[in-house]
Design an enzyme around this catalytic site. Structure first.
Site, PDB file in Angstrom:
ATOM      1  N   ASN A 246       0.845  -1.195   0.000  1.00  0.00           N
ATOM      2  CA  ASN A 246       0.000   0.000   0.000  1.00  0.00           C
ATOM      3  C   ASN A 246       0.879   1.243   0.000  1.00  0.00           C
ATOM      4  OD1 ASN A 246      -2.454   1.543   0.275  1.00  0.00           O
ATOM      5  ND2 ASN A 246      -1.931   1.856   2.438  1.00  0.00           N
TER       6      ASN A 246
ATOM      7  N   HIS B 229       0.834   5.231   1.103  1.00  0.00           N
ATOM      8  CA  HIS B 229       0.086   6.134   1.987  1.00  0.00           C
ATOM      9  C   HIS B 229       0.793   7.490   2.027  1.00  0.00           C
ATOM     10  CE1 HIS B 229      -2.607   7.343   5.158  1.00  0.00           C
ATOM     11  NE2 HIS B 229      -1.557   7.854   5.775  1.00  0.00           N
TER      12      HIS B 229
ATOM     13  N   SER C 109       4.784   6.980   2.356  1.00  0.00           N
ATOM     14  CA  SER C 109       5.300   5.696   2.855  1.00  0.00           C
ATOM     15  C   SER C 109       4.719   4.572   2.019  1.00  0.00           C
ATOM     16  CB  SER C 109       4.862   5.460   4.305  1.00  0.00           C
ATOM     17  OG  SER C 109       5.258   6.520   5.143  1.00  0.00           O
TER      18      SER C 109
ATOM     19  N   ASP D 128      -3.032   1.118   7.745  1.00  0.00           N
ATOM     20  CA  ASP D 128      -1.835   1.947   7.522  1.00  0.00           C
ATOM     21  C   ASP D 128      -0.728   1.602   8.513  1.00  0.00           C
ATOM     22  OD1 ASP D 128      -3.212   3.279   5.490  1.00  0.00           O
ATOM     23  OD2 ASP D 128      -3.928   4.831   6.838  1.00  0.00           O
TER      24      ASP D 128
END
Ligand code: GAR
Length: 201
Positions: A104, A106, A133, A142
């Protein structure tokens, strides 16, 4: 390596990935969007990548939505699942299912500013720097092990959109680079640690 990319919006990170796909040994098998009007779907179609819309508003529960997304992803049997601006929170079961192969991006220097409106929150908090990040996705929102970050300075006259624009420039450089580490077999999740070339990051 085969990858599935999940989006919810503009898809500028998806575009960066598509543009670099050959260089980073990635074959984007399909793009899945939680929103029918996401511009990223147009980007995928222009690149001849199959698309699927799985509209989260059509599902009664998070579990049902996640199952539909999983079913679609698994049809492509991907080696990597890439969350490129996918704005849904997953169930633990979903995160477990793709553990070690889901990344992911972020827009903050995690662990700071998890969740939404990260740029405004960084400005309001008086931070001098902000950034992006990339992390492995685990059940924590997250919160999975961080793989890489890029920083940008927050300027005195920044607002959330000027700051977001500069962070996006870094996102577009960093995400393909991290995906390449993964496709090269250099990046792994081991015992809840992100490991690059055998070293814990
Ligand atoms: C990006 O800034 C990405 O970091 C963020 O959504 C944006 C998507 O832009 N992701 C998150 O906030 C995930 N929690 P894009 O659709 O133009 O790539």
């Amino acid at each position: 390596m085969r990858g599935v990319v999940l989006i919810s919006g503009s898809g500028s990170n998806l575009q960066a990935i598509i543009d670099q796909a050959n260089n980073i040994d990635l074959d984007v098998s399909c793009v899945i969007s939680s929103h029918a009007d996401a511009y990223g779907l147009t980007r995928a179609e222009k690149a001849n990548i199959p698309t699927h819309v799985i509209d989260h508003t059509e599902f009664d529960s998070r579990e049902d939505f996640d199952q539909a997304v999983s079913k679609t992803i698994d049809q492509y049997n991907p080696d990597i699942v890439i969350l490129a601006g996918f704005m849904r929170i997953f169930t633990e079961a979903f995160a477990q299912h793709y553990c070690g192969k889901m990344l992911n991006i972020h827009p903050s220097l995690l662990p700071k500013f998890q969740g939404l409106n990260t740029h405004q929150r960084a400005i309001d908090a008086g931070e001098s720097e902000h950034g992006v990040s990339i992390h492995f996705v685990t059940a924590k929102l997250d919160g999975g092990p961080i793989i890489a970050q890029s920083r940008v300075a927050i300027l005195a006259d920044d607002n959330s959109s000027s700051l977001a624009k500069r962070v996006l420039v870094e996102e577009h450089k960093l995400f393909p680079k991290v995906i390449h580490w993964f496709t090269q077999g250099r990046l792994k999740l081991e015992n809840d640690n992100a490991v690059l070339d055998g070293k814990i990051l």
